[in-house]
Design a protein around this motif. Structure first.
Motif, PDB file in Angstrom:
ATOM      1  N   ASN A   1     -79.021  14.162  27.383  1.00  0.00           N
ATOM      2  CA  ASN A   1     -78.427  15.458  27.654  1.00  0.00           C
ATOM      3  C   ASN A   1     -76.907  15.345  27.738  1.00  0.00           C
ATOM      4  N   LYS A   2     -76.423  14.303  28.386  1.00  0.00           N
ATOM      5  CA  LYS A   2     -74.979  14.083  28.481  1.00  0.00           C
ATOM      6  C   LYS A   2     -74.383  13.805  27.110  1.00  0.00           C
TER       7      LYS A   2
ATOM      8  N   LYS B   1     -66.020  19.956  25.314  1.00  0.00           N
ATOM      9  CA  LYS B   1     -65.368  21.258  25.453  1.00  0.00           C
ATOM     10  C   LYS B   1     -64.126  21.161  26.346  1.00  0.00           C
TER      11      LYS B   1
ATOM     12  N   ASP C   1     -75.475  14.895  24.262  1.00  0.00           N
ATOM     13  CA  ASP C   1     -75.473  16.136  23.494  1.00  0.00           C
ATOM     14  C   ASP C   1     -74.255  16.990  23.808  1.00  0.00           C
ATOM     15  N   LYS C   2     -73.805  16.949  25.042  1.00  0.00           N
ATOM     16  CA  LYS C   2     -72.643  17.746  25.446  1.00  0.00           C
ATOM     17  C   LYS C   2     -71.330  17.025  25.183  1.00  0.00           C
TER      18      LYS C   2
ATOM     19  N   THR D   1     -66.371  16.715  29.396  1.00  0.00           N
ATOM     20  CA  THR D   1     -67.207  17.075  28.261  1.00  0.00           C
ATOM     21  C   THR D   1     -66.316  17.291  27.052  1.00  0.00           C
TER      22      THR D   1
ATOM     23  N   TYR E   1     -70.372  14.264  26.710  1.00  0.00           N
ATOM     24  CA  TYR E   1     -69.924  13.781  28.011  1.00  0.00           C
ATOM     25  C   TYR E   1     -69.390  12.361  27.865  1.00  0.00           C
TER      26      TYR E   1
END
Length: 83
Positions: A30-31, A57, A33-34, A55, A36
């Motif tokens: 999950n990290k 973003k 994918d973002k 992240t 991170y």
């Protein structure tokens, strides 16, 4: 004999807890994918590193803000030097 059993129980439970606390599996995916990412940064005059995590973003927003700030600073310098 009871002491050996107790020591073995404590050691095995400590080992299992340490394995469970490892950050792997779904949360790591999950990290990733973002976007991170963490890095250690040392402040000027200090040997103690600080961990900085962000992240993709957040990094993109910081990059755009830095570009805007630089552009604004250059614009102010150009306007003031023309007087």
């Amino acid at each position: 004999m009871k002491l050996n059993t107790l020591i073995l129980l404590v050691f095995s439970s400590t080992f299992l807890i340490a394995c469970k606390s490892n950050d792997s599996g779904a949360s790591a995916n999950n990290k990733a994918d973002k976007g991170y990412r963490c890095k250690q940064v040392r402040s000027l005059g200090s040997n103690i590193p600080n961990t900085y995590c962000s992240t993709k973003k957040q990094r993109d927003e910081a990059r755009e803000k830095a570009k805007r700030d630089l552009r604004d600073a250059q614009r102010v310098t150009t306007v003031n030097s023309g007087n």
